[in-house]
Design an enzyme around this catalytic site. Structure first.
Site, PDB file in Angstrom:
ATOM      1  N   HIS A 111      -1.041 -11.960  -3.880  1.00 50.31           N
ATOM      2  CA  HIS A 111      -0.439 -12.308  -2.591  1.00 50.31           C
ATOM      3  C   HIS A 111       0.639 -11.292  -2.260  1.00 50.31           C
ATOM      4  O   HIS A 111       0.827 -10.298  -2.998  1.00 50.31           O
ATOM      5  CB  HIS A 111       0.091 -13.742  -2.609  1.00 50.31           C
ATOM      6  CG  HIS A 111       1.000 -14.042  -3.775  1.00 50.31           C
ATOM      7  ND1 HIS A 111       2.175 -13.347  -3.998  1.00 50.31           N
ATOM      8  CD2 HIS A 111       0.907 -14.941  -4.779  1.00 50.31           C
ATOM      9  CE1 HIS A 111       2.772 -13.821  -5.079  1.00 50.31           C
ATOM     10  NE2 HIS A 111       2.017 -14.786  -5.582  1.00 50.31           N
TER      11      HIS A 111
ATOM     12  N   HIS B 240       2.992 -10.170  -5.074  1.00 43.07           N
ATOM     13  CA  HIS B 240       2.432  -9.154  -5.984  1.00 43.07           C
ATOM     14  C   HIS B 240       2.418  -7.774  -5.332  1.00 43.07           C
ATOM     15  O   HIS B 240       2.737  -6.762  -5.966  1.00 43.07           O
ATOM     16  CB  HIS B 240       0.986  -9.515  -6.366  1.00 43.07           C
ATOM     17  CG  HIS B 240       0.840 -10.800  -7.108  1.00 43.07           C
ATOM     18  ND1 HIS B 240       0.151 -11.878  -6.597  1.00 43.07           N
ATOM     19  CD2 HIS B 240       1.292 -11.192  -8.326  1.00 43.07           C
ATOM     20  CE1 HIS B 240       0.171 -12.873  -7.469  1.00 43.07           C
ATOM     21  NE2 HIS B 240       0.860 -12.488  -8.522  1.00 43.07           N
TER      22      HIS B 240
ATOM     23  N   VAL C 173       9.471 -13.304  -2.144  1.00 43.22           N
ATOM     24  CA  VAL C 173       8.804 -13.080  -0.848  1.00 43.22           C
ATOM     25  C   VAL C 173       8.434 -14.451  -0.275  1.00 43.22           C
ATOM     26  O   VAL C 173       7.898 -15.307  -0.990  1.00 43.22           O
ATOM     27  CB  VAL C 173       7.550 -12.205  -1.026  1.00 43.22           C
ATOM     28  CG1 VAL C 173       6.825 -12.026   0.306  1.00 43.22           C
ATOM     29  CG2 VAL C 173       7.921 -10.851  -1.623  1.00 43.22           C
TER      30      VAL C 173
END
Lengths: 268, 268
Positions: free
Chosen positions: B22, B25, B164
């Site tokens: 995602h 990463h 994030v």
């Protein structure tokens, strides 16, 4: 140490020791010298592989003598860190190995192989050797370190050398210096017991218990304090139903206050 | 993998993942790309860090998609070993860390950090990276890996990136895909709870229990299944007598069957 290594080129042979170097260590250094561009000897009496009541405090130390011996023997560098440098006060990482640390030396020395796996992992990461050298006298340690290397994927080749012995057969060991004259004489019984076992097996005996019994009787002529007598598979240390294949005969015996080990590998 | 690495030159940045990549990463890959000559992403759903009854079998996997994402994101290679390749049937080596694995995720997930320390040690030894990248979302994991690196003397620098988040604040996670529409909406409560905590603390509240209580009340509007709410010291995960200094607020909450974590670091 890392700065020194990073400046050098070529393959690194590493000989980890607890110091008080003897002919066994020097044979490791010699082999490392033959097979590598750079030879590093570590000298570190590793506290985490000593149990309560063991000889950590008394373990012989002589860094000056060791450094000279290592150098003469062919080492390019000696790595002799302090305990604080290796284990900070909050140290809480342990490398544990299962499967081959349930018998032999592991039984009477709980935490011993955890201590070894932890220090070996640390030293491998510091030195980053191509090859590391261990003596076959510590047969279980060799297996443990090989398993550690395989299972934690260290890019290190484990190399071994046969047991180095005194003229009368006693395996050389830093702990031999604990022995007084009488004990030193008694201590030859370990090798004599292994020779006896080999003889009986060569004559055709295949029963584990019978060979153990004969070894035990011989040793008891010198000491009643036997830690273990084991006849097991060489590669797994598992019990044998009969003496056949690749066999390890391993002994740990107290001579006075001194615990000595020895072993013999046989192809039957 | 080693053959590939040995052929290449320059510094290696390593991003270990369990796949189903995602934006989190990809932010790690991007940072690794900026800082290294070679970027390697591993994709391995590590069975030893899943407990009994956890989602090892269900954990989302899509190697084809992941490989494409990693490549587009800037990776030079993806390392995706099989379970058998990483853990042989006799595997018995475990890397254990003490001191920072007694609370937070460790309490409800016994063996979790042992699994992480073991796989990270193995991957570091295979890849031999100069830098390895971890997301701050797994705050305890970051601390554990840093301690592991320090204490086993890995020559790796641990680099981190901030959490994030989706537009509505939910921390991105491979496990978010387990959520149905209703749960997806409820899941924003983790971030809302952290924002509430920050607000209360900024207004002057210093009592740990009072802040925890208010977080708890807010979360309970969405779910009764709170794993933990902890307000601890950032570097040691130890309890605080009052909210002061470098503080970590960490949550683990079940939304439906899905366990989600989130955290916030504050300087108070």
């Amino acid at each position: 140490m890392r700065e020194f290594i990073n400046k050098e080129e070529g393959s690194i042979g590493f000989v980890p020791t607890m110091g008080y170097l003897h002919q066994g260590h020097l044979a490791l250094v010699e082999k490392a010298r033959q097979e590598n561009d750079l030879v590093i000897v570590s000298i570190f009496v590793n506290p985490t592989q000593f149990g309560v009541g063991e000889d950590y405090e008394e373990y012989p130390r002589d860094l000056k003598r060791d450094t000279k011996l290592a150098e003469t023997g062919g080492a390019d560098a000696v790595f002799a860190p302090s305990v604080d440098e290796i284990y900070n006060p909050d140290h809480g990482t342990v490398v544990k190995i299962e499967g081959i640390t349930e018998n032999l030396c592991a039984s009477s020395r709980p935490g011993f192989f955890e201590g070894i796996c932890t220090i070996v992992s640390k030293l491998f990461n510091i030195i980053n050797p191509d090859r590391a050298y261990f003596g076959q006298k510590d047969a279980q340690q060799v297996l443990v370190v090989k398993k550690l290397v395989a299972e934690l994927n260290f890019a290190v080749e484990i190399r071994t050398i046969p047991i180095v012995r005194e003229a009368d057969g006693l395996a050389v060991s830093s702990r031999n210096q604990y022995l007084n004259d009488e004990e030193r004489e008694s201590a030859t019984v370990l090798y004599r017991a292994l020779e006896l076992a080999e003889e009986i097996i060569n004559e055709g005996e295949r029963r584990v218990e019978v060979v153990k019994e004969k070894i035990s009787s011989l040793i008891k002529e010198e000491t009643d304090n036997i830690d273990y007598i084991e006849i097991v598979k060489q590669n797994s240390l598992k019990n044998l139903s009969e003496i056949k294949g690749s066999v390890l005969i391993a002994l740990a015996v107290y001579i006075g206050q001194t615990r000595l080990i020895d072993n013999l590998m046989l192809e039957v």
